[in-house]
Motif scaffolding. Structure first.
Motif, PDB file in Angstrom:
ATOM      1  N   UNK A 183     -12.277 -14.813   7.528  1.00 25.99           N
ATOM      2  CA  UNK A 183     -12.086 -14.233   6.621  1.00 25.99           C
ATOM      3  C   UNK A 183     -12.345 -12.583   6.687  1.00 25.99           C
ATOM      4  N   UNK A 184     -13.739 -12.519   7.441  1.00 24.31           N
ATOM      5  CA  UNK A 184     -14.225 -11.064   7.613  1.00 24.31           C
ATOM      6  C   UNK A 184     -13.036 -10.513   8.442  1.00 24.31           C
ATOM      7  N   UNK A 185     -12.641 -10.906   9.458  1.00 25.71           N
ATOM      8  CA  UNK A 185     -11.638 -10.207  10.389  1.00 25.71           C
ATOM      9  C   UNK A 185     -10.049  -9.773   9.388  1.00 25.71           C
ATOM     10  N   UNK A 186      -9.751 -10.826   8.796  1.00 26.33           N
ATOM     11  CA  UNK A 186      -8.308 -10.675   8.120  1.00 26.33           C
ATOM     12  C   UNK A 186      -8.566  -9.702   7.047  1.00 26.33           C
ATOM     13  N   UNK A 187      -9.781  -9.559   6.363  1.00 26.20           N
ATOM     14  CA  UNK A 187     -10.065  -8.454   5.351  1.00 26.20           C
ATOM     15  C   UNK A 187     -10.241  -7.075   5.966  1.00 26.20           C
ATOM     16  N   UNK A 188     -10.761  -7.032   7.166  1.00 28.12           N
ATOM     17  CA  UNK A 188     -11.194  -5.898   7.730  1.00 28.12           C
ATOM     18  C   UNK A 188      -9.596  -5.204   8.347  1.00 28.12           C
ATOM     19  N   UNK A 189      -8.952  -6.345   8.864  1.00 27.68           N
ATOM     20  CA  UNK A 189      -7.611  -5.805   9.105  1.00 27.68           C
ATOM     21  C   UNK A 189      -6.672  -5.445   8.008  1.00 27.68           C
ATOM     22  N   UNK A 190      -6.799  -6.052   7.112  1.00 26.37           N
ATOM     23  CA  UNK A 190      -5.944  -5.684   5.796  1.00 26.37           C
ATOM     24  C   UNK A 190      -6.402  -4.165   5.436  1.00 26.37           C
ATOM     25  N   UNK A 191      -7.659  -4.331   5.337  1.00 27.83           N
ATOM     26  CA  UNK A 191      -8.138  -2.881   4.897  1.00 27.83           C
ATOM     27  C   UNK A 191      -7.757  -1.703   5.618  1.00 27.83           C
ATOM     28  N   UNK A 192      -7.679  -2.031   7.129  1.00 23.15           N
ATOM     29  CA  UNK A 192      -7.151  -1.076   7.786  1.00 23.15           C
ATOM     30  C   UNK A 192      -5.803  -0.696   7.824  1.00 23.15           C
ATOM     31  N   UNK A 193      -5.015  -1.669   7.656  1.00 21.44           N
ATOM     32  CA  UNK A 193      -3.787  -1.701   7.346  1.00 21.44           C
ATOM     33  C   UNK A 193      -3.243  -1.202   6.284  1.00 21.44           C
ATOM     34  N   UNK A 194      -4.006  -1.347   5.076  1.00 19.34           N
ATOM     35  CA  UNK A 194      -3.518  -0.889   3.885  1.00 19.34           C
ATOM     36  C   UNK A 194      -4.510  -0.004   3.129  1.00 19.34           C
ATOM     37  N   UNK A 195      -5.388   0.449   3.878  1.00 24.71           N
ATOM     38  CA  UNK A 195      -6.448   1.471   3.306  1.00 24.71           C
ATOM     39  C   UNK A 195      -5.734   2.572   2.427  1.00 24.71           C
ATOM     40  N   UNK A 196      -4.726   3.126   2.978  1.00 23.48           N
ATOM     41  CA  UNK A 196      -4.302   3.992   2.166  1.00 23.48           C
ATOM     42  C   UNK A 196      -3.509   3.647   0.985  1.00 23.48           C
ATOM     43  N   UNK A 197      -2.754   2.538   1.042  1.00 24.83           N
ATOM     44  CA  UNK A 197      -2.152   2.046  -0.073  1.00 24.83           C
ATOM     45  C   UNK A 197      -3.579   1.589  -1.273  1.00 24.83           C
ATOM     46  N   UNK A 198      -4.503   1.243  -0.850  1.00 28.15           N
ATOM     47  CA  UNK A 198      -5.687   1.159  -1.710  1.00 28.15           C
ATOM     48  C   UNK A 198      -6.186   2.144  -2.209  1.00 28.15           C
ATOM     49  N   UNK A 199      -6.405   3.278  -1.500  1.00 36.58           N
ATOM     50  CA  UNK A 199      -7.057   4.375  -1.950  1.00 36.58           C
ATOM     51  C   UNK A 199      -6.034   5.004  -2.915  1.00 36.58           C
ATOM     52  N   UNK A 200      -4.901   5.148  -2.671  1.00 36.86           N
ATOM     53  CA  UNK A 200      -3.943   5.819  -3.530  1.00 36.86           C
ATOM     54  C   UNK A 200      -3.965   4.807  -4.934  1.00 36.86           C
ATOM     55  N   UNK A 201      -4.260   3.623  -5.047  1.00 37.91           N
ATOM     56  CA  UNK A 201      -4.397   3.071  -6.331  1.00 37.91           C
ATOM     57  C   UNK A 201      -5.618   3.489  -6.915  1.00 37.91           C
ATOM     58  N   UNK A 202      -6.634   3.686  -6.087  1.00 40.09           N
ATOM     59  CA  UNK A 202      -7.760   4.325  -6.861  1.00 40.09           C
ATOM     60  C   UNK A 202      -7.557   5.719  -7.278  1.00 40.09           C
ATOM     61  N   UNK A 203      -6.927   6.571  -6.785  1.00 39.64           N
ATOM     62  CA  UNK A 203      -6.377   7.592  -7.470  1.00 39.64           C
ATOM     63  C   UNK A 203      -5.545   7.526  -8.627  1.00 39.64           C
TER      64      UNK A 203
END
Ligand SMILES: Nc1ncnc2c1ncn2[C@@H]1O[C@H](COP(=O)(O)OP(=O)(O)O)[C@@H](O)[C@H]1O
Ligand SMILES: [Mg+2]
Lengths: 240, 789
Positions: B676-696
């Motif tokens: 789970x840790x690895x999967x979430x880290x990879x998801x975060x790395x792949x979609x960090x921008x996507x998630x940050x733009x949602x925060x925006x």
């Protein structure tokens, strides 16, 4: 926008400075900015690269807080707001359009808009907004199936759908070709005109300034000039 | 250090969370493998050394009584190298400090001490051997002595051939015949209530009126001799003397247990490390694939500078090797540490003069080879992708992830989901293999936890059938030889006895075609209630008036079913032979037996229904008085007490199964957290921008977390039933390994086990998710306005 009526200030910026510290060096991105943004205006912030445009927009948009000075949105003070308060401000009052669209690739055009309307209180119909930006026939396309201009229009629709009080656009045409960029500007101008949304556009492209009510020119972190355009050019009329 | 190597270290440091998680999974896999293989090897080596140094016999036999002169004929059997005849008796002991009577095997020592060529030599731990002329000195098994706090000089009471005697402990010893010290018919060692005593041959023969005779023997085989042939020859020779079927090492109880245990370790040593290494391969793959995707432009730049494809490929391979190498090093240390610990646990059950823990060089090399294979296996595809990347294309940013309407959309299933869930489902569906493998990784963890609890559930189920349905007596009393039914009367008069049900156990050889098995036939009466036959669903089976009921396992060994006939040869008494129909099969989980109606059997044997012992139901409040009397009742060879047996089994379960549960649960936590840790880290790395733009756009941290973690939550939820099913399947596959002659573990898993496994998965997934989820607070909202995804 009739010139006889004096619109109310929506945002007030007083003596705002922003200093970045890079190790030993201090970068003064903004130095004592004073500015007012009024309801229904279309403001273009113009300046060379590095002049502080994005920094100012980030502070206005509630993404960052100034080092000094005060920023007010109506009766909210943004300059010392918490992360939670800033999130709420962005959620309820602000729309953003990014240079690189930043759509969720896993959602269709329609769903990208719905993502935002689901959390908004007075949202417009996602379909209608997409039709308004000319994408009525592209509702079920994924971002990777849309052109850059189409993606940017989805992004604008997404920003407008929740009926924001202010729409911030950072270099909205920066990654688009000329005709597409013009099309996007047209959509922004129409939103400003028809919905009465306060639109703030950042650009380094001086030609775009012609379509603004007011043009704020930044230079080295300070306001070099604020110009009021007596007549606004339409998006079709401008060229660069 | 070259620039590439410096870059390597920087990447490792930058990705330290995932590097750590992957290395952790590798280390647990390697650790489990090394622990179990080294334990296996240490036990096997200790056994081989013990058996050869102390001359563990190859063939064993018991008989009624034969003259010592028969030893000469035994010695002349081709293939026999040494013969040792002896007197061996079951006796009841009165041990100071122990309320219940204890049982012991009393064995004669050749010539009063240990001759140079004697078999099954003792390892004297302390004290001395009995003096040549003594008739009350004994050497006791150290295990029994220790369990009862006996020492050299202690005295214990015993009934020898009907006479009360006081025996003196002069020495404590270990014997290769009792590495696993269990009494006859027992499954778990109860070292307080069963022990082995050795006495002078002279003294013992005198006490049991066996002068010039023997009733037990063991022999060793010449190199290359056939154990089968020798056993047959021994049986022919002993038949006139009441011989009870000779058997080889494979059927010698202690050795059998040891072999079974080693087999169990071997099974565990295969599938547990295999699960971990498979997950490690997957983690290395995802980590490397992501790293290469991030570093596309760097790779292109290096290629443009003229770095060879091979060098670049090596760079990423080295990255994988370093991670796995780290896990390997930790795993070897863990394996050595836990292996030594496991050996200490085994020392409580298996008694060797020397049980040294050894972690051989060959094992280290083997583990290293497996780990390296995992590293290479995991990096191959990803590295090939890096090599194939054309320099020009690599300079362009990673192309945007493309999505298309999938099966789910077309089926209209997506329409009803909210937008965030749609995004989650599509992200999973876009990489179905990755999703499936993540899910399987979590599922494997759930399965591991389920398997870890299996023994607990299975033994509980076994005990429920055995003690609640099959054997319901409080006390079993076995006489030293068959007696007339009148003996029941004296038992009825013992204090606290509520009910007495006599039984007859006839040692027999049961034949069907060319197969034969040594088993006992238990004679029961229709009125008996304490000992019952049960079917697979725990329903009582009545003993038929004619014919035989066989334990299902025994029937299977004989390849017979209901309706077939078997040939029964009586091994005691008059050695009658008869044919009997197999009427029913019974499913008791412990022991192998045939069952017949007492009168029917007596008729066939021409006996006057003698009895071998009795089952007692007793008044709990009068147990102490009963035990005191039993200690001094002549003619009793063994007493077995249900409550004591139950307590012993519970103690052992608590000791070893809880440890097993803890270890396997730990394994499960590491697996889930790692995946789970690895999967979430990879998801975060792949979609960090996507998630940050949602925060925006004004999404709260919680809403963004939902999008990021939702995938793993969904995978975990799917993985739980899959893992439970997988665990049940593994347990089902393990069941045959516990389908033994002495006991048969049922396939039983409780809802509590599945619930526990599910909670472990949810808990550790949640924990791993929280650790990564904290990073949502640090998403760079401003960077996303500037950068391209
Ligand atoms: N996070 C940051 N850290 C340090 N310096 C920054 C940061 N963001 C912006 N700057 C600096 O502040 C100045 C203004 O930047 P920016 O607002 O991005 O200008 P513009 O958008 O007009 O190009 C530049 O000199 C830039 O280097
Ligand atoms: Mg900028």
């Amino acid at each position: 926008m009739s010139a006889s009526r004096i619109p109310l200030p929506v945002m007030q910026v007083r003596g705002v400075s922003k200093t970045y510290r890079l190790g030993e060096v201090e970068v003064h991105a903004l130095r004592g900015i004073d500015l007012e943004l009024r309801a229904g205006e279309l403001v273009v912030i113009l300046g060379a690269s590095g002049s502080g445009k994005s920094t100012l927009l980030n502070i206005l948009g509630g993404l960052d807080i100034p080092t000094r000075g005060e920023v007010r949105y109506r009766d909210h003070v943004l300059s010392d707001a918490s992360d939670r308060e800033l999130t709420r401000y962005r959620r309820e009052h602000v729309g953003f359009v990014f240079q690189f669209f930043n759509l969720l690739p896993s959602l269709t055009a329609l769903e990208n808009v719905e993502l935002v309307t689901e959390i908004a209180e007075h949202a417009l119909s996602p379909r209608e907004v997409l039709e308004r930006v000319g994408l009525g026939d592209r509702l079920h396309h994924f971002p990777s199936q849309l052109s850059g201009g189409e993606q940017q229009r989805v992004a604008i629709a997404r920003a407008l759908a929740k009926q924001p009080d202010v729409l911030f656009c950072d270099e909205p045409t920066g990654s688009l070709d000329y005709p597409t960029g013009k099309r996007v500007l047209e959509v922004l101008a129409r939103a400003n005109r028809e919905l009465g949304t306060l639109v703030v556009v950042i650009t380094h492209n001086a030609a775009i300034a012609a379509m603004a009510n007011r043009v704020v020119r930044l230079s080295s972190g300070g306001i070099a000039e604020i110009r009021v355009n007596p007549v606004q050019a339409s998006a079709e009329a401008i060229s660069w | 250090m070259s620039r590439l190597h410096r870059a390597l270290l920087r990447d490792l440091w930058h990705l330290r969370g995932q590097v750590f998680a992957t290395a952790l999974v590798v280390s647990v896999g390697v650790g489990a493998f090394v622990t179990m293989v080294s334990t296996y090897r240490s036990l096997a080596a200790a056994r081989a050394e013990y058996y050869s140094t102390y001359r563990f016999a190859d063939v064993f036999a018991s008989l009624k009584r034969a003259p010592d002169s028969l030893a000469v004929s035994l010695r002349l059997i081709p293939g026999v190298s040494a013969v040792q005849t002896r007197v061996a008796e079951n006796v009841v002991l009165s041990v100071p400090g122990l309320a219940e009577p204890a049982s012991a095997r009393l064995i004669s020592l050749p010539g009063g001490e240990q001759g140079g060529d004697s078999l099954n030599r003792l390892h004297l731990v302390s004290g001395r051997y009995p003096a040549p002329q003594s008739d009350d000195e004994v050497v006791a098994s150290e295990t029994f002595a220790a369990a009862n706090s006996l020492a050299v000089g202690s005295r214990i009471g015993a009934i020898l051939n009907g006479r009360w005697r006081e025996l003196r402990l002069v020495g404590l010893a270990l014997s290769p015949e009792y590495v696993y010290e269990v009494g006859p018919g027992m499954v778990v060692p109860d070292n307080r209530r069963f022990g082995v005593l050795w006495m002078n041959a002279e003294g013992l023969a005198t006490a049991f009126s066996m002068k010039g005779a023997f009733d037990d023997l063991c022999l060793s085989l010449a190199r290359g001799a056939s154990s089968r042939d020798v056993i047959d020859a021994v049986d022919r020779l002993l038949a006139p003397y009441g011989g009870l079927r000779a058997y080889g090492r494979a059927d010698q109880p202690s050795n059998r247990f040891l072999t079974d245990e080693l087999g169990e370790i071997e099974v565990n040593a295969t599938y547990i490390p295999a699960i971990f290494l498979a997950v490690a391969v997957f983690l290395v793959y995802t980590l490397l694939a992501r790293l290469i995707a991030i570093q596309r432009s760097q790779i292109a730049l290096l290629k443009a500078f003229g770095y060879a494809n091979l060098r670049i490929g090596m760079h990423y391979l080295e990255f994988a090797l370093l991670i796995v190498g780290l896990g390997l090093a930790v795993g070897l240390i863990l394996g050595g540490y836990f292996g030594a610990g496991l050996i200490r646990v085994y020392q409580q059950y298996f008694h060797f003069p020397v049980l040294r823990y050894r972690l051989g060089v060959s094992l280290i090399l083997f583990a290293t080879a497996i780990a390296l294979a995992a590293a290479v296996g995991g990096s191959l595809t990803a590295v090939r992708r890096a090599i194939r990347l054309p320099p020009a294309e690599a300079m362009r940013p990673e192309p945007p992830r493309s999505f298309q309407a999938g099966v789910l959309d077309r089926a209209g299933l997506m329409r009803r989901l909210d937008t965030v869930t749609k995004a989650i489902v599509r992200n999973l569906a876009r990489r179905p293999w990755r999703a499936a493998l993540s899910m399987l990784g979590i599922g494997a963890a759930v399965a591991t936890v389920v398997v870890g609890r299996f023994m607990f559930d299975a033994v509980n189920a076994l005990m429920a059938v055995h003690f609640d349905s099959a054997q319901r007596e409080d006390v079993t009393v076995t006489f030293n030889e068959t007696r007339s039914r009148g003996a029941v009367t004296s038992l009825r008069e013992l204090p606290g006895v509520l009910r007495v049900e006599p039984f007859r156990v006839m040692p027999a050889l049961i034949r069907a075609g060319h197969r034969e098995e040594r088993a006992s036939v238990l004679a029961l009466r229709p009125s008996d209630t304490l000992r019952q036959l049960v079917d697979a669903r725990r329903r009582r089976i009545d003993v038929p008036a004619k014919g035989l009921v066989l334990t299902r396992k025994l029937a299977r060994m004989l390849a017979v079913g209901e309706g077939d006939h078997v040939f029964v040869e009586q091994l005691d008494g008059r050695r009658r032979q008869f044919t009997a129909a197999v009427v029913r099969l019974s499913d008791e989980p412990v022991g192998l037996s045939g069952y017949m109606d007492a009168d029917a059997l007596a008729g066939l044997l021409g006996e006057d229904a003698p009895i071998s012992g009795a089952l007692l139901q007793v008044d709990k409040s009068r147990e102490p008085a009963l035990y005191a009397s039993l200690k001094r009742t002549p003619a009793v060879a063994a007493v077995s007490i249900r409550s004591a047996t139950l307590q012993t089994i519970r103690e052992i379960m608590n000791r070893s199964f809880i440890l097993m549960t803890i270890v396997m649960t730990g394994f499960g936590i590491v697996l889930v957290a790692g995946v789970v840790y690895n999967s979430v880290r990879i998801a975060l790395s792949e979609r960090g921008n996507e998630l940050a733009s949602l925060r925006v756009l004004g999404f709260t941290r919680g809403e963004v977390a939902q999008l990021l973690l939702g995938e793993q939550a969904l995978l975990t939820l799917v993985a739980i039933p899959v893992g439970c099913a997988l665990g049940a399947l593994i347990c089902r596959l393990l069941v045959p390994a516990f389908d033994r002659e002495l006991f048969r573990l049922p396939f039983a898993l409780t809802g509590a086990t599945f619930g526990f496994a599910s909670l472990v998965a949810l808990g550790s997934a949640g924990l791993a998710a929280c650790v990564v989820g904290g990073r949502i607070a640090h998403l760079d909202l401003i960077a996303v306005l500037k950068s391209r995804e």
